[in-house]
Structure formats: C-alpha cells, structure tokens
Design a protein around this motif. Structure first.
Motif, mmCIF file in Angstrom:
data_model
loop_
_atom_site.group_PDB
_atom_site.id
_atom_site.type_symbol
_atom_site.label_atom_id
_atom_site.label_comp_id
_atom_site.label_asym_id
_atom_site.label_seq_id
_atom_site.Cartn_x
_atom_site.Cartn_y
_atom_site.Cartn_z
ATOM 1 N N GLU A 349 0.827 -1.200 0.000
ATOM 2 C CA GLU A 349 0.000 0.000 0.000
ATOM 3 C C GLU A 349 0.868 1.260 0.000
ATOM 4 N N PHE A 350 0.179 2.413 -0.071
ATOM 5 C CA PHE A 350 0.851 3.692 0.115
ATOM 6 C C PHE A 350 1.421 3.748 1.526
ATOM 7 N N SER A 351 2.590 4.338 1.659
ATOM 8 C CA SER A 351 3.157 4.525 2.993
ATOM 9 C C SER A 351 2.414 5.645 3.712
ATOM 10 N N ASN A 352 2.565 5.694 5.034
ATOM 11 C CA ASN A 352 1.913 6.742 5.818
ATOM 12 C C ASN A 352 2.379 8.127 5.400
ATOM 13 N N LEU A 353 3.654 8.243 5.060
ATOM 14 C CA LEU A 353 4.184 9.538 4.630
ATOM 15 C C LEU A 353 3.548 9.964 3.319
ATOM 16 N N GLU A 354 3.353 9.029 2.386
ATOM 17 C CA GLU A 354 2.734 9.356 1.106
ATOM 18 C C GLU A 354 1.279 9.765 1.285
ATOM 19 N N ILE A 355 0.558 9.070 2.169
ATOM 20 C CA ILE A 355 -0.832 9.435 2.450
ATOM 21 C C ILE A 355 -0.898 10.820 3.091
ATOM 22 N N PHE A 356 0.021 11.079 4.020
ATOM 23 C CA PHE A 356 0.056 12.380 4.693
ATOM 24 C C PHE A 356 0.358 13.500 3.700
ATOM 25 N N THR A 357 1.270 13.259 2.781
ATOM 26 C CA THR A 357 1.636 14.281 1.798
ATOM 27 C C THR A 357 0.461 14.616 0.900
ATOM 28 N N ARG A 358 -0.292 13.617 0.471
ATOM 29 C CA ARG A 358 -1.452 13.865 -0.382
ATOM 30 C C ARG A 358 -2.527 14.641 0.370
ATOM 31 N N TRP A 359 -2.714 14.325 1.660
ATOM 32 C CA TRP A 359 -3.718 15.024 2.451
ATOM 33 C C TRP A 359 -3.340 16.487 2.656
ATOM 34 N N MET A 360 -2.065 16.736 2.740
ATOM 35 C CA MET A 360 -1.600 18.095 3.012
ATOM 36 C C MET A 360 -1.834 19.060 1.853
ATOM 37 N N THR A 361 -2.166 18.554 0.681
ATOM 38 C CA THR A 361 -2.373 19.442 -0.466
ATOM 39 C C THR A 361 -3.823 19.895 -0.599
ATOM 40 N N SER A 362 -4.720 19.438 0.265
ATOM 41 C CA SER A 362 -6.113 19.866 0.175
ATOM 42 C C SER A 362 -6.227 21.339 0.534
ATOM 43 N N MET A 363 -7.268 21.994 -0.006
ATOM 44 C CA MET A 363 -7.416 23.439 0.158
ATOM 45 C C MET A 363 -7.620 23.828 1.621
ATOM 46 N N GLY A 364 -8.406 23.050 2.356
ATOM 47 C CA GLY A 364 -8.634 23.373 3.762
ATOM 48 C C GLY A 364 -7.371 23.284 4.590
ATOM 49 N N VAL A 365 -6.567 22.269 4.319
ATOM 50 C CA VAL A 365 -5.315 22.112 5.071
ATOM 51 C C VAL A 365 -4.357 23.246 4.750
ATOM 52 N N ARG A 366 -4.300 23.654 3.491
ATOM 53 C CA ARG A 366 -3.391 24.751 3.119
ATOM 54 C C ARG A 366 -3.811 26.059 3.789
ATOM 55 N N GLY A 367 -5.126 26.301 3.876
ATOM 56 C CA GLY A 367 -5.596 27.488 4.577
ATOM 57 C C GLY A 367 -5.241 27.439 6.047
ATOM 58 N N PHE A 368 -5.384 26.271 6.668
ATOM 59 C CA PHE A 368 -5.028 26.115 8.081
ATOM 60 C C PHE A 368 -3.535 26.347 8.287
ATOM 61 N N LEU A 369 -2.709 25.848 7.379
ATOM 62 C CA LEU A 369 -1.260 26.050 7.496
ATOM 63 C C LEU A 369 -0.903 27.525 7.396
ATOM 64 N N MET A 370 -1.606 28.258 6.540
ATOM 65 C CA MET A 370 -1.340 29.693 6.423
ATOM 66 C C MET A 370 -1.656 30.403 7.736
ATOM 67 N N VAL A 371 -2.726 30.001 8.404
ATOM 68 C CA VAL A 371 -3.058 30.591 9.709
ATOM 69 C C VAL A 371 -1.953 30.295 10.717
ATOM 70 N N ILE A 372 -1.455 29.066 10.739
ATOM 71 C CA ILE A 372 -0.382 28.694 11.664
ATOM 72 C C ILE A 372 0.876 29.510 11.396
ATOM 73 N N ILE A 373 1.187 29.729 10.129
ATOM 74 C CA ILE A 373 2.378 30.513 9.778
ATOM 75 C C ILE A 373 2.253 31.931 10.309
ATOM 76 N N LEU A 374 1.112 32.576 10.075
ATOM 77 C CA LEU A 374 0.938 33.965 10.499
ATOM 78 C C LEU A 374 0.909 34.078 12.021
ATOM 79 N N LEU A 375 0.210 33.165 12.698
ATOM 80 C CA LEU A 375 0.159 33.229 14.159
ATOM 81 C C LEU A 375 1.522 32.944 14.777
ATOM 82 N N GLY A 376 2.245 31.981 14.223
ATOM 83 C CA GLY A 376 3.581 31.690 14.741
ATOM 84 C C GLY A 376 4.516 32.875 14.603
#
Length: 588
Positions: A349-376
């Motif tokens: 199967e896909f490795s956990n890292l590969e599954i995680f990488t694909r999930w990280m490209t979704s629009m909601g996750v990218r918006g959440f990451l932008m919030v974390i960047i600005l708050l940090g």
C-alpha cells in the motif's frame, strides 16, 4: 431531326448503362454523398479509408487476422487459457484516489520492492477517477519498461481518465464484476473543479495522451480507434459484423455508411443515376448483441457504441467484448487461479508519509497552514529570542510549500519567489532602516508566489503567468479567497491570543501577561525628592545646568534658560525621569 437525336441519346444512355453494369466504367459517388469520389465502396477496396481497427492503421492490412479483431469476433468469454502458465509469486499494488507525482514515486518504490522480493506478476489494483497527465504518462512509461515482470491492471472498481491510460499500458487487463474503464479526456484541474481545455490548446494537450494510447494499442492488440475514442470526443464509432465470416470490427460513421447504408443505392455516372444491377444486400451489418460474461448471451448493443460528443466508457462486459479486458475477476482467489500464483497475494500500500503528503495538499489544510504561519510569526515577534512559535511557523511553511511541490501542484519557480520575498522582507526589517524598495518588493514576490501555487499549470504557458483562461482565473480567485480568509482568521486569533493567552496555565509562558504601570515604572534615583514644587538651594552656579541640594541629596538640574547664582533658592517646575528643571524662587 429530333427523333434521330432521341434515338442516339437513348442508345448512348443504354451503352453507358451496360458498360457500368459490366464494370467497364469506374463508378463515382452520387451528388448527395459526402464521400470522396475515389473511395472504394467495399471493405476489400484499396486503403486509405476512415480509421478502423488498430491493426489496420499500424500495418496497412485487413483486420481478418488481427489480434484485436479476432478477440472481438469470437464474441465469447475469454477464459484463463491465455493467462501466464508459469507459477510464481504475485503482489498487488494499489492505485487509488487522485493520481499525482506522489503516486508516481510511490508506484516506483513499491514496484522496486516487489521485484527485489522476487515477484513475477505485479497486479495494479486500480480504483481512481484520474489525475495529472504528466504523472500518468510517467507511470505508463515506467510500466512499459518493466520487462522482468508481467504487469496486470485489475480494475476494481473504476479506471477513469488517467486510470484507463495506466490500465492499457499494462500487459493485460482484468476487471471486477462491477467496474468501468475509459473517459480519458484531457481537462484542466483547478480549485473550482475540472474545466474543458480551450480549443486552441486541445491539440497540444491531447497529443501526448493519444500517443500513449496508440502505443499501448500497438503493444497489446487493442483496437486503436476505440483507444482514441477514450480521448477524443468527436469520434462516432460503430461495431459491425461481416455477414459471411462473422468477423467484427469497429468503424467510424463514414466507413459504416459505405459498408452498410449506401450498398445497393446505385451509382451516379456522368450526371446520371444508374440503379444497381447486382446484389443489394450489404456484406456488413451492425452488431446487435454480444455475450456478456455476467448477463450471458444476447446482451443488446447500443449503436453507435460511442456517440459524438461522448468519450468511450465501458463496463466490465463491454470491455471484454471489445477486446480490452481478458476476464471478470471478482477477488484475489480468482487472481491467484488465473495467473497460477503461489501463496497469498501480498498487498503493498501507500506509505503513511505518502498518504500524509497527499492530504496536506487539500485546500482546507493549506488554509489552516497559512493561519499557523501567520500566528507563529506574530507570537515570535512579540516574545524575546527564538522559541517554539518561530519553529512551528517554519515547519508550517515547509509543509505549505513542500506538499504541493511533491504532488506537482507547485514548481521550483514559485517556491523560489516565496523564499526570495521572505529574504527581502527580513533584510528590510533587520538590516535596512525604514521600509522601502526591499520591503515592498519582498511583499510582492511573496504574494505572487503564494497565489501561483493555487493556479494550475497551463499548456504552453511559463511557470508564472497572467491568468486569461477560466481554470487559471478560478485558481487565482480560490487562492485569494483562501489567503484572505486565513489572514482574517489570523487577525482574530492574534487579538484573542493577546487578550486571553497570558491567563491560560502553561501557555502563558509563550506570551507573558501585559505589564502593569507599576511593572514598567522606573526606579526613582532621588528617593522621592526633587519632585515638582519641591524647594532646594543651588550649590553651584547654574549655567544653566548645575547642582541643587534637596535635603541631603545633590541633584543635577537645569534652568529654563537663565543663569542662576550659587546659593539661590530654586523650585522644581518640571520632572521627566532624571531630568529636573528649576527656576529661582521669587522673593519679596
């Protein structure tokens, strides 16, 4: 004279009629026909004609001995007789969800692992709606270069778009009992969904996909016309059968008209309609039924099998009847039986890292990451030193840029612009005083780079381009909306952090509580003396600065500008920190 002319004309017409019937005059198409005049009216005539099967196009010969045509002509269920006879070890490699560059790298990793472990048959279990063209092309080329193993595409349950291209690239195809394959039209993906490729770019976008399908048709004996019909929606394809031999083939509408519709209609010679004197029964007819592996014999056929403005999509029974699928395989046990595999089928199967990488490209996750960047960044700039918030912001930024890069959504140019923009802003803040060219340029590069990661790559365009087509415009809008919402949410969170975070246990160590006036009060070096209104006596001449004694303490003072002699009583009129302003006390 008129009667003589009539007799000559009648004799002339009769002579032409007789010659045409004897085959001495070459027939031409009627004025109502839209065929070229030099096209022969039967299948056995000289090529070129409209496209038929893959073997006809590839070799220029008739399809009577073609592999694909023979497979279809029998119209019987293919059994396991043509499966591999050598027993060996098999593995299943899943291809699911959207196909991206992560999928490509994952397949290469898993195939290498299977080959290193001694696998002889690699079964790709395909269940995907499609994905990126470049990623699918890389996978197809990689599979075709696997000469040391047998590759099988097990469509379970759908192989649409890029999935169908990968399936035909394998050595053979089997399908589950409820599955579909096809529909490989090239589209432009964006945040708002799929978009049609603009007409001016269609040829450029479809060319590599068509080349891949044609190569797979030649390698594996598939009908070339049907392969093209999965990509080009203008194909209108019919399934016809020879009434004498039972051979079946696929033709386009012009070829079907010549072989069936126009037979027996007569010919037009020198402007005159001459009826057919021979047999008017067509040698070919439309196929009306086929043997479905599940529904059984007599399954009706809808003609045309591919209509104009449609892309070929086949069920498991149609794919087998049309010569693509070898057999309906319901489960892993049937796979082991068909390919004479030893032992259990191992799944990689896909490795956990590969599954995680694909999930990280979704629009909601990218918006959440932008919030974390600005708050940090906000928390880091409001606390001394380099701490946890800064590290969290850097990690979020790495994921924000790295995940799209690994999946093919972002390229190196966009990441370069973002990093260069951050460097210019840092230079403006820490090195160059004020806020000028470097800071403004850094902001522009940062914004352009971030927005570019939301826009799909367009055929024929540079990596960074001004959007003019609907998919790129929609991508830009999606990027602006995501970044705008992220920044708005970040501002709200910054306010809440500054107000409530200092009072939350454990978290108050990240952002300390706001100081009170007493906390920021400077210690009084004169211990409560030399305040406004206090009286003292100058111990030196004030020119205008000097010393004045207040009780037992000497204080450095200045006057309001006038000279004061030594021993004069003065009064404090202003006090700002350590600065004490005095003036002589009026006497009398």
């Amino acid at each position: 004279m008129h009667s003589e002319h009539f007799r000559l004309s009648a004799i002339f017409r009769l002579t032409i009629w007789a010659c045409a019937a004897a085959g001495l005059i070459i027939p031409v198409a009627t004025a109502s026909e839209d065929q070229p005049s030099d096209t022969a009216p039967t299948f056995e005539a000289t090529e070129p004609q409209s496209k038929t099967s893959d073997t006809t196009v590839a070799t220029g010969t008739e399809t009577t001995d073609a592999v694909a045509t023979d497979a279809v002509a029998t119209d019987t269920e293919t059994t396991g007789d043509d499966a591999t006879t050598a027993a060996g070890r098999g593995v299943i490699i899943t291809i699911s969800d959207e196909i991206t560059d992560v999928t490509t790298d994952s397949i290469k990793r898993r195939v290498k692992s299977a080959i290193d472990d001694g696998a002889g048959v690699i079964i790709f279990e395909i269940d995907t709606p499609g994905g990126y063209v470049t990623s699918a092309l890389d996978i197809c080329n990689y599979i075709k270069n696997l000469s040391e193993v047998k590759t099988v595409a097990w469509v379970h349950d759908v192989a649409y778009s890029a999935g169908s291209m990968i399936s035909v690239a394998c050595d053979e195809i089997v399908m589950s009992s409820a599955s579909h394959i096809g529909d490989c039209g090239v589209i432009l993906g964006g945040p708002t969904g799929a978009q049609e490729v603009p007409e001016g770019l269609r040829a450029k976008a479809e060319s590599p996909v068509l080349a891949q399908f044609r190569d797979s048709a030649t390698r594996n004996g598939y009908d070339r016309l049907l392969c093209e019909a999965m990509v080009i929606k203008e194909r209108e394809v019919y399934w016809i059968e020879n009434t004498t031999t039972g051979k079946r083939r696929f033709v386009e509408v012009d070829e079907k008209r010549k072989l069936i519709d126009d037979v027996g209609k007569g010919r037009r010679v020198l402007g005159m309609d001459i009826p057919s004197l021979g047999d008017s029964t067509p040698e070919w007819k439309l196929v009306t039924t086929y043997d479905d592996p599940l529904a059984g014999p007599g399954t009706p056929v809808d003609q045309p099998i591919v209509d104009t403005h449609e892309l070929l999509t086949m069920s498991q029974g149609e794919a087998q009847a049309f010569g693509f699928s070898k057999e309906v395989v319901r489960n892993e046990q049937e796979l082991r039986t068909r390919y004479n595999l030893v032992g259990d089928l191992e799944r990689i199967e896909f490795s956990n890292l590969e599954i995680f990488t694909r999930w990280m490209t979704s629009m909601g996750v990218r918006g959440f990451l932008m919030v974390i960047i600005l708050l940090g960044a906000y928390v880091e700039f409001n606390t001394p030193g380099v701490g946890v918030p800064g590290m969290v912001a850097l990690i979020a930024l790495s994921i924000f840029l790295g995940a799209p890069f690994l999946t093919g959504l972002a390229n190196i140019w966009e990441i370069t612009l973002i990093l260069l923009g951050i460097a210019l802003i840092a230079m403006e803040v820490f090195v160059i005083p004020g806020f000028g060219v470097a800071g403004i340029s850094g902001l522009l590069l940062l914004v352009i780079g971030l927005l570019a990661t939301f826009m799909p790559d367009m055929p024929g365009e540079s990596p960074i381009y001004w959007p003019t087509l609907a998919p790129s415009i929609d991508g830009l809008k999606g990027g602006i909306q995501t970044m705008g919402l992220s920044m708005g949410l970040s501002v709200v969170c910054m306010y809440l952090f500054s107000k409530y975070l200092p009072y939350i246990p454990y978290l108050n160590t990240i952002v300390p509580e706001n100081p009170t006036p007493a906390d920021v009060k400077i210690d009084d070096p004169y211990h409560g003396l030399a305040r406004v209104g206090d009286m003292g006596r100058s111990t030196t001449m004030l020119r205008p600065s000097g010393k004045v004694r207040f009780g037992a303490i000497l204080v450095d003072v200045v006057t309001e500008g006038r000279m004061v002699d030594q021993g004069i009583e003065v009064e404090v009129v202003e006090r700002r920190g350590n600065r004490v302003v005095v003036r002589p006390v009026k006497t009398g």
